[in-house]
Scaffold this motif. Structure first.
Motif, PDB file in Angstrom:
ATOM      1  N   ALA A  58       0.825  -1.207   0.000  1.00 25.62           N
ATOM      2  CA  ALA A  58       0.000   0.000   0.000  1.00 25.62           C
ATOM      3  C   ALA A  58       0.861   1.261   0.000  1.00 25.62           C
ATOM      4  O   ALA A  58       0.559   2.237  -0.703  1.00 25.62           O
ATOM      5  N   SER A  62       1.002   3.888  -3.165  1.00 25.27           N
ATOM      6  CA  SER A  62       0.602   5.263  -2.858  1.00 25.27           C
ATOM      7  C   SER A  62       1.708   6.256  -3.188  1.00 25.27           C
ATOM      8  O   SER A  62       1.439   7.361  -3.689  1.00 25.27           O
ATOM      9  N   ASP A  65       1.704   6.851  -6.937  1.00 23.86           N
ATOM     10  CA  ASP A  65       0.639   7.751  -7.362  1.00 23.86           C
ATOM     11  C   ASP A  65       0.872   9.175  -6.854  1.00 23.86           C
ATOM     12  O   ASP A  65       0.476  10.152  -7.510  1.00 23.86           O
ATOM     13  N   TYR A  66       1.509   9.319  -5.710  1.00 24.80           N
ATOM     14  CA  TYR A  66       1.838  10.654  -5.189  1.00 24.80           C
ATOM     15  C   TYR A  66       2.711  11.402  -6.190  1.00 24.80           C
ATOM     16  O   TYR A  66       2.521  12.600  -6.424  1.00 24.80           O
ATOM     17  N   ALA A  83      -7.818   5.898  -4.817  1.00 21.47           N
ATOM     18  CA  ALA A  83      -7.285   5.876  -3.458  1.00 21.47           C
ATOM     19  C   ALA A  83      -7.595   4.553  -2.767  1.00 21.47           C
ATOM     20  O   ALA A  83      -6.784   4.044  -1.983  1.00 21.47           O
ATOM     21  N   ASP A  86      -5.089   2.111  -3.946  1.00 22.18           N
ATOM     22  CA  ASP A  86      -3.785   2.298  -3.300  1.00 22.18           C
ATOM     23  C   ASP A  86      -3.783   1.769  -1.871  1.00 22.18           C
ATOM     24  O   ASP A  86      -2.767   1.259  -1.396  1.00 22.18           O
ATOM     25  N   ALA A  87      -4.904   1.899  -1.171  1.00 20.33           N
ATOM     26  CA  ALA A  87      -4.979   1.418   0.216  1.00 20.33           C
ATOM     27  C   ALA A  87      -5.065  -0.097   0.289  1.00 20.33           C
ATOM     28  O   ALA A  87      -4.581  -0.701   1.254  1.00 20.33           O
ATOM     29  N   TYR A 154      -4.427   1.263   5.230  1.00 22.04           N
ATOM     30  CA  TYR A 154      -5.268   2.434   4.952  1.00 22.04           C
ATOM     31  C   TYR A 154      -4.627   3.715   5.491  1.00 22.04           C
ATOM     32  O   TYR A 154      -4.563   4.722   4.785  1.00 22.04           O
ATOM     33  N   SER A 157      -1.524   4.686   3.396  1.00 25.99           N
ATOM     34  CA  SER A 157      -1.903   5.219   2.083  1.00 25.99           C
ATOM     35  C   SER A 157      -2.531   6.605   2.215  1.00 25.99           C
ATOM     36  O   SER A 157      -2.217   7.524   1.440  1.00 25.99           O
ATOM     37  N   TRP A 158      -3.408   6.761   3.186  1.00 23.42           N
ATOM     38  CA  TRP A 158      -4.067   8.051   3.364  1.00 23.42           C
ATOM     39  C   TRP A 158      -3.062   9.148   3.725  1.00 23.42           C
ATOM     40  O   TRP A 158      -3.141  10.272   3.213  1.00 23.42           O
ATOM     41  N   LEU A 161      -1.185  10.045   0.374  1.00 23.56           N
ATOM     42  CA  LEU A 161      -1.995  10.723  -0.636  1.00 23.56           C
ATOM     43  C   LEU A 161      -2.580  12.038  -0.138  1.00 23.56           C
ATOM     44  O   LEU A 161      -2.910  12.915  -0.939  1.00 23.56           O
ATOM     45  N   GLY A 167      -6.359  11.765  -0.636  1.00 22.24           N
ATOM     46  CA  GLY A 167      -6.760  10.688   0.250  1.00 22.24           C
ATOM     47  C   GLY A 167      -8.271  10.544   0.291  1.00 22.24           C
ATOM     48  O   GLY A 167      -9.010  11.447  -0.091  1.00 22.24           O
TER      49      GLY A 167
END
Length: 287
Positions: A58, A62, A65-66, A83, A86-87, A154, A157-158, A161, A167
């Motif tokens: 994850a 992430s 993608d960032y 998102a 990604d999580a 989660y 990842s949050w 992002l 996120g």
């Protein structure tokens, strides 16, 4: 003359001998099965590796993608479902499925391979109760592992992002379903593996069967983009998890995606059928 009857005659009560052991309670069986699982040195290492791989996947997805979000144009805008992907990346959760199914199978197969099952059945003749105790331990263990894994993946990842305001909140549409489905993915696969172990009773064959049913069939043999096999694909656990987490993006009517209700039904039926068949087999088959 006979003596007068002073009271009603009562049947003698059966008494349990002082040396008779008390009946085995289901809680005792669960405790015994937990000791068996905990005593395996590989168990904490396996569970720790599963959490590390899923959370690490994850984080890596992430981060990728960032870096890619600033390069997105109007033709490919960022969507909340990305998102969720990604999580809960499949790269990490496939590992969780494999580990859960394997440990569930080992809980049964190892006793048959070592001959310990004979001792178990002598101590507890109720084979069905023993199997249900194994199922309860696997369900609780992998629910806890799933909760830790999902929370870690989660939050990581949050936190990554959120630096791009990309996120997704826990209360966002689809997020609670994805969280619950990912937590329950491990218990579902563990009970399927346990059922296969009771049916097959051979370690290598059981693990290979679990890999075929849980991982290979949905991705290779029954691809979801093939209209002739899409119906069969939706009856498999991996496809149900992908639908509930929406890891491919927003579904369209053309792709014939399964419904949420149907996917939850798959989650329920696979472990129930596997454990039910295992109960029938262990009660009728010799040790």
């Amino acid at each position: 003359m006979s003596a007068p009857v002073t009271g009603r005659a009562t049947a003698p009560r059966a008494t349990v001998g002082a040396g008779a052991p008390p009946p085995v309670r289901f809680g005792d069986l669960v405790a015994a099965e937990w000791i068996k699982i905990r005593s395996l040195r590989s168990t904490p290492w396996l569970l720790g590796l599963v959490v590390l791989v899923a959370v690490g996947a994850a984080g890596l997805v992430s981060l990728a993608d960032y870096d890619a979000i600033p390069r997105r144009g109007p033709e490919s805008p960022w969507e909340p479902t990305f998102a969720l992907h990604d999580a809960f990346p499949p790269e990490g959760y496939l590992m969780l499925m494999l580990a859960a199914a394997s440990l569930g199978a080992i809980a049964v197969v190892s006793e048959y391979g070592s001959g310990l099952i004979r001792t178990t059945t002598v101590a507890v003749p109720a084979r069905g109760s023993v199997l249900l105790a194994k199922a309860a331990v696997q369900f609780l263990l992998w629910t806890a592992v799933g909760a830790v894994t999902v929370t870690g993946s989660y939050l990581l990842s949050w936190s990554i992002l959120d630096g791009r305001d990309a996120g997704i909140a826990v209360t966002a549409p689809g997020a609670p379903t994805a969280l619950a489905a990912s937590v329950l993915l491990g218990p579902v696969c563990a009970l399927v593996g346990l059922g296969l172990g009771a049916l097959i009773r051979h370690a290598a064959t059981t693990v290979l069967t679990g890999v075929l049913v849980l991982l290979i069939l949905p991705t290779v043999i029954l691809p979801a983009n093939n209209r002739s096999t899409v119906g069969l694909n939706h009856t498999l656990v991996l496809s149900a998890w992908q639908r509930l987490t929406r890891t491919w993006g927003a579904p369209s009517a053309v792709d014939h995606y399964a419904s949420y209700a149907g996917s939850w039904a798959v989650y329920a039926l696979w472990p129930l059928v596997a454990v039910a068949l295992a109960l029938v087999v262990v009660r009728r088959r010799d040790v």
